[in-house]
Design a protein around this motif. Sequence first.
Motif, PDB file in Angstrom:
ATOM      1  N   ARG A 177       0.832  -1.204   0.000  1.00 24.03           N
ATOM      2  CA  ARG A 177       0.000   0.000   0.000  1.00 24.03           C
ATOM      3  C   ARG A 177       0.868   1.256   0.000  1.00 24.03           C
ATOM      4  O   ARG A 177       0.491   2.277  -0.591  1.00 24.03           O
ATOM      5  CB  ARG A 177      -0.955  -0.017   1.190  1.00 24.03           C
ATOM      6  CG  ARG A 177      -1.994  -1.114   1.072  1.00 24.03           C
ATOM      7  CD  ARG A 177      -3.006  -1.115   2.194  1.00 24.03           C
ATOM      8  NE  ARG A 177      -3.869  -2.282   2.095  1.00 24.03           N
ATOM      9  CZ  ARG A 177      -4.879  -2.406   1.244  1.00 24.03           C
ATOM     10  NH1 ARG A 177      -5.161  -1.413   0.421  1.00 24.03           N
ATOM     11  NH2 ARG A 177      -5.607  -3.504   1.203  1.00 24.03           N
ATOM     12  N   ALA A 178       2.030   1.198   0.628  1.00 26.40           N
ATOM     13  CA  ALA A 178       2.945   2.342   0.586  1.00 26.40           C
ATOM     14  C   ALA A 178       3.520   2.532  -0.813  1.00 26.40           C
ATOM     15  O   ALA A 178       3.668   3.663  -1.293  1.00 26.40           O
ATOM     16  CB  ALA A 178       4.070   2.145   1.598  1.00 26.40           C
ATOM     17  N   PHE A 179       3.836   1.431  -1.483  1.00 25.20           N
ATOM     18  CA  PHE A 179       4.325   1.502  -2.866  1.00 25.20           C
ATOM     19  C   PHE A 179       3.221   2.097  -3.748  1.00 25.20           C
ATOM     20  O   PHE A 179       3.470   2.994  -4.564  1.00 25.20           O
ATOM     21  CB  PHE A 179       4.703   0.096  -3.322  1.00 25.20           C
ATOM     22  CG  PHE A 179       5.644   0.022  -4.495  1.00 25.20           C
ATOM     23  CD1 PHE A 179       5.857   1.092  -5.349  1.00 25.20           C
ATOM     24  CD2 PHE A 179       6.327  -1.148  -4.751  1.00 25.20           C
ATOM     25  CE1 PHE A 179       6.716   1.006  -6.434  1.00 25.20           C
ATOM     26  CE2 PHE A 179       7.195  -1.252  -5.827  1.00 25.20           C
ATOM     27  CZ  PHE A 179       7.382  -0.177  -6.666  1.00 25.20           C
ATOM     28  N   GLY A 180       2.018   1.571  -3.633  1.00 25.48           N
ATOM     29  CA  GLY A 180       0.845   2.243  -4.168  1.00 25.48           C
ATOM     30  C   GLY A 180       0.688   2.244  -5.676  1.00 25.48           C
ATOM     31  O   GLY A 180       0.141   3.209  -6.221  1.00 25.48           O
ATOM     32  N   LEU A 181       1.101   1.193  -6.377  1.00 31.14           N
ATOM     33  CA  LEU A 181       0.734   1.083  -7.785  1.00 31.14           C
ATOM     34  C   LEU A 181      -0.686   0.522  -7.866  1.00 31.14           C
ATOM     35  O   LEU A 181      -1.174  -0.100  -6.933  1.00 31.14           O
ATOM     36  CB  LEU A 181       1.732   0.206  -8.524  1.00 31.14           C
ATOM     37  CG  LEU A 181       3.192   0.718  -8.505  1.00 31.14           C
ATOM     38  CD1 LEU A 181       4.072  -0.114  -9.421  1.00 31.14           C
ATOM     39  CD2 LEU A 181       3.274   2.193  -8.865  1.00 31.14           C
ATOM     40  N   PRO A 182      -1.390   0.745  -8.984  1.00 29.07           N
ATOM     41  CA  PRO A 182      -2.828   0.453  -9.008  1.00 29.07           C
ATOM     42  C   PRO A 182      -3.218  -0.985  -8.700  1.00 29.07           C
ATOM     43  O   PRO A 182      -4.273  -1.221  -8.124  1.00 29.07           O
ATOM     44  CB  PRO A 182      -3.234   0.837 -10.441  1.00 29.07           C
ATOM     45  CG  PRO A 182      -2.264   1.910 -10.809  1.00 29.07           C
ATOM     46  CD  PRO A 182      -0.968   1.504 -10.187  1.00 29.07           C
ATOM     47  N   LYS A 183      -2.398  -1.963  -9.098  1.00 34.84           N
ATOM     48  CA  LYS A 183      -2.738  -3.359  -8.825  1.00 34.84           C
ATOM     49  C   LYS A 183      -1.530  -4.078  -8.246  1.00 34.84           C
ATOM     50  O   LYS A 183      -0.380  -3.793  -8.599  1.00 34.84           O
ATOM     51  CB  LYS A 183      -3.196  -4.072 -10.111  1.00 34.84           C
ATOM     52  CG  LYS A 183      -4.532  -3.582 -10.637  1.00 34.84           C
ATOM     53  CD  LYS A 183      -5.086  -4.481 -11.723  1.00 34.84           C
ATOM     54  CE  LYS A 183      -4.319  -4.360 -13.018  1.00 34.84           C
ATOM     55  NZ  LYS A 183      -4.550  -3.088 -13.707  1.00 34.84           N
ATOM     56  N   ALA A 184      -1.810  -5.040  -7.360  1.00 38.49           N
ATOM     57  CA  ALA A 184      -0.772  -5.879  -6.771  1.00 38.49           C
ATOM     58  C   ALA A 184      -1.154  -7.329  -6.991  1.00 38.49           C
ATOM     59  O   ALA A 184      -2.247  -7.760  -6.605  1.00 38.49           O
ATOM     60  CB  ALA A 184      -0.617  -5.595  -5.280  1.00 38.49           C
ATOM     61  N   PHE A 185      -0.273  -8.090  -7.617  1.00 39.26           N
ATOM     62  CA  PHE A 185      -0.508  -9.502  -7.900  1.00 39.26           C
ATOM     63  C   PHE A 185       0.369 -10.345  -6.987  1.00 39.26           C
ATOM     64  O   PHE A 185       1.587 -10.123  -6.909  1.00 39.26           O
ATOM     65  CB  PHE A 185      -0.176  -9.834  -9.359  1.00 39.26           C
ATOM     66  CG  PHE A 185      -0.833  -8.928 -10.351  1.00 39.26           C
ATOM     67  CD1 PHE A 185      -2.210  -8.725 -10.322  1.00 39.26           C
ATOM     68  CD2 PHE A 185      -0.096  -8.276 -11.316  1.00 39.26           C
ATOM     69  CE1 PHE A 185      -2.824  -7.890 -11.241  1.00 39.26           C
ATOM     70  CE2 PHE A 185      -0.694  -7.442 -12.237  1.00 39.26           C
ATOM     71  CZ  PHE A 185      -2.065  -7.246 -12.202  1.00 39.26           C
ATOM     72  N   ARG A 225       8.327   5.585 -10.044  1.00 47.28           N
ATOM     73  CA  ARG A 225       9.298   6.385  -9.287  1.00 47.28           C
ATOM     74  C   ARG A 225       8.666   6.944  -8.023  1.00 47.28           C
ATOM     75  O   ARG A 225       9.236   6.863  -6.929  1.00 47.28           O
ATOM     76  CB  ARG A 225       9.825   7.523 -10.151  1.00 47.28           C
ATOM     77  CG  ARG A 225      10.700   8.529  -9.389  1.00 47.28           C
ATOM     78  CD  ARG A 225      11.106   9.699 -10.258  1.00 47.28           C
ATOM     79  NE  ARG A 225      11.692  10.766  -9.467  1.00 47.28           N
ATOM     80  CZ  ARG A 225      11.003  11.719  -8.862  1.00 47.28           C
ATOM     81  NH1 ARG A 225       9.665  11.743  -8.953  1.00 47.28           N
ATOM     82  NH2 ARG A 225      11.619  12.662  -8.154  1.00 47.28           N
ATOM     83  N   GLN A 226       7.443   7.518  -8.145  1.00 48.67           N
ATOM     84  CA  GLN A 226       6.757   8.057  -6.979  1.00 48.67           C
ATOM     85  C   GLN A 226       6.494   6.958  -5.958  1.00 48.67           C
ATOM     86  O   GLN A 226       6.673   7.162  -4.746  1.00 48.67           O
ATOM     87  CB  GLN A 226       5.448   8.705  -7.403  1.00 48.67           C
ATOM     88  CG  GLN A 226       4.675   9.343  -6.240  1.00 48.67           C
ATOM     89  CD  GLN A 226       3.326   9.900  -6.677  1.00 48.67           C
ATOM     90  OE1 GLN A 226       3.032   9.985  -7.870  1.00 48.67           O
ATOM     91  NE2 GLN A 226       2.498  10.258  -5.704  1.00 48.67           N
ATOM     92  N   SER A 246       1.775  11.502  -0.918  1.00 46.53           N
ATOM     93  CA  SER A 246       1.029  10.280  -0.655  1.00 46.53           C
ATOM     94  C   SER A 246       1.447   9.222  -1.651  1.00 46.53           C
ATOM     95  O   SER A 246       2.171   9.499  -2.615  1.00 46.53           O
ATOM     96  CB  SER A 246      -0.485  10.535  -0.767  1.00 46.53           C
ATOM     97  OG  SER A 246      -0.814  10.930  -2.082  1.00 46.53           O
ATOM     98  N   ALA A 247       0.985   7.987  -1.435  1.00 44.78           N
ATOM     99  CA  ALA A 247       1.218   6.925  -2.402  1.00 44.78           C
ATOM    100  C   ALA A 247       0.454   7.233  -3.684  1.00 44.78           C
ATOM    101  O   ALA A 247      -0.575   7.910  -3.654  1.00 44.78           O
ATOM    102  CB  ALA A 247       0.770   5.588  -1.830  1.00 44.78           C
ATOM    103  N   PRO A 248       0.936   6.744  -4.833  1.00 46.25           N
ATOM    104  CA  PRO A 248       0.260   7.052  -6.097  1.00 46.25           C
ATOM    105  C   PRO A 248      -1.181   6.575  -6.163  1.00 46.25           C
ATOM    106  O   PRO A 248      -2.014   7.223  -6.793  1.00 46.25           O
ATOM    107  CB  PRO A 248       1.115   6.326  -7.141  1.00 46.25           C
ATOM    108  CG  PRO A 248       2.451   6.145  -6.499  1.00 46.25           C
ATOM    109  CD  PRO A 248       2.175   5.990  -5.033  1.00 46.25           C
ATOM    110  N   ALA A 249      -1.495   5.435  -5.542  1.00 41.50           N
ATOM    111  CA  ALA A 249      -2.845   4.871  -5.641  1.00 41.50           C
ATOM    112  C   ALA A 249      -3.068   3.925  -4.472  1.00 41.50           C
ATOM    113  O   ALA A 249      -2.140   3.590  -3.731  1.00 41.50           O
ATOM    114  CB  ALA A 249      -3.018   4.120  -6.966  1.00 41.50           C
TER     115      ALA A 249
END
Length: 338
Positions: A177-185, A225-226, A246-249
Amino acid sequence: MSTANPIKSDIDFDAPGKQVGYLRLPHSVNRSAYGWIPIPVASIRNGTGPTFLITAGSHGDEYEGQIIVARLIRELQPSMIQGQVILLPMTNFPAAEAGTRTSPLDDGNLNRLYPGNPAGTPTQVIAHYIESVLLARAEYMVDLHSGGTSLIYEGANMMGLEPRDAEEEVRVSGLLRAFGLPKAFLYQPNPVNVTAAARRQGAICFLTELGGGGQVSSGLVDLARQGLLNLLAHVGILSGELVPASAPAVPRMMRIEKGVHYVYGLNAGLWEPLVELGDQVEAGQPAALIHFPDDPLREPVTVYFAGSGEVICKRALAQVRVGDCLLELAGARSGNMG
């Protein structure tokens, strides 16, 4: 008696400050009898804190990560760091230099060769150094990937191993959640890739999958990068002006089932997708047609989905041979991380 890894570093990983140099992999060939392969590396260290390894170019035709890591080497300064960040923008340098997935020296796929071999081929030696030297001193790792030449992933995605217990679930969930890319697999361990290597060394590793098709998306570069900067701040390494607000997403947690979520070509020909990235599909639904222009009276063969889920990746090249991956799915993940 174990064989020592032959790679020598220009930089001292125990020294404070910012250092940039090469990992030198001895490589004797006709044009250079006493030569070495230059693997770019940087270390930024200050004070006490965790060690974070950031790599790209494990597959040489995946470009967004190489750009991101090179930029971070320029941007990050010791005054921003509490702990250490080690960065490799072209981890499998021969492959990255050639712009190919595997190394032209030994056809080595770096992310299928862990734990490596210090007495093996160049790619095996690199894998061994990463696991036995760099990961052995790290608590965290992010290895930046994209779809490369042959695949296209939808958007900016994270990939990691399924947590082993409730405590690790909480920790991994917070990091994703801190990394915050739209999907996590999340997927089951593969003992020969870098996420399993990290687990053997007591570190947590995530991969990214950022677009692909042999191209570079500036939007995906910015998102990843963010996310990396936010993740560095989350674990207490980074502070200062580079930390995002904030995280990106807020990521959507999903799961990849190896047995049912991959669609492969079983005939050589030209493939026509019947779905698009982001589509929701069901088991038994037609996925693609394989056409045979060399035999124009032959009807196309239909390929079907074996499982249900969302289309997250598709082949970028129209030509297909038996065994080529055409499409990849992911399904919703039940549990606390959902």
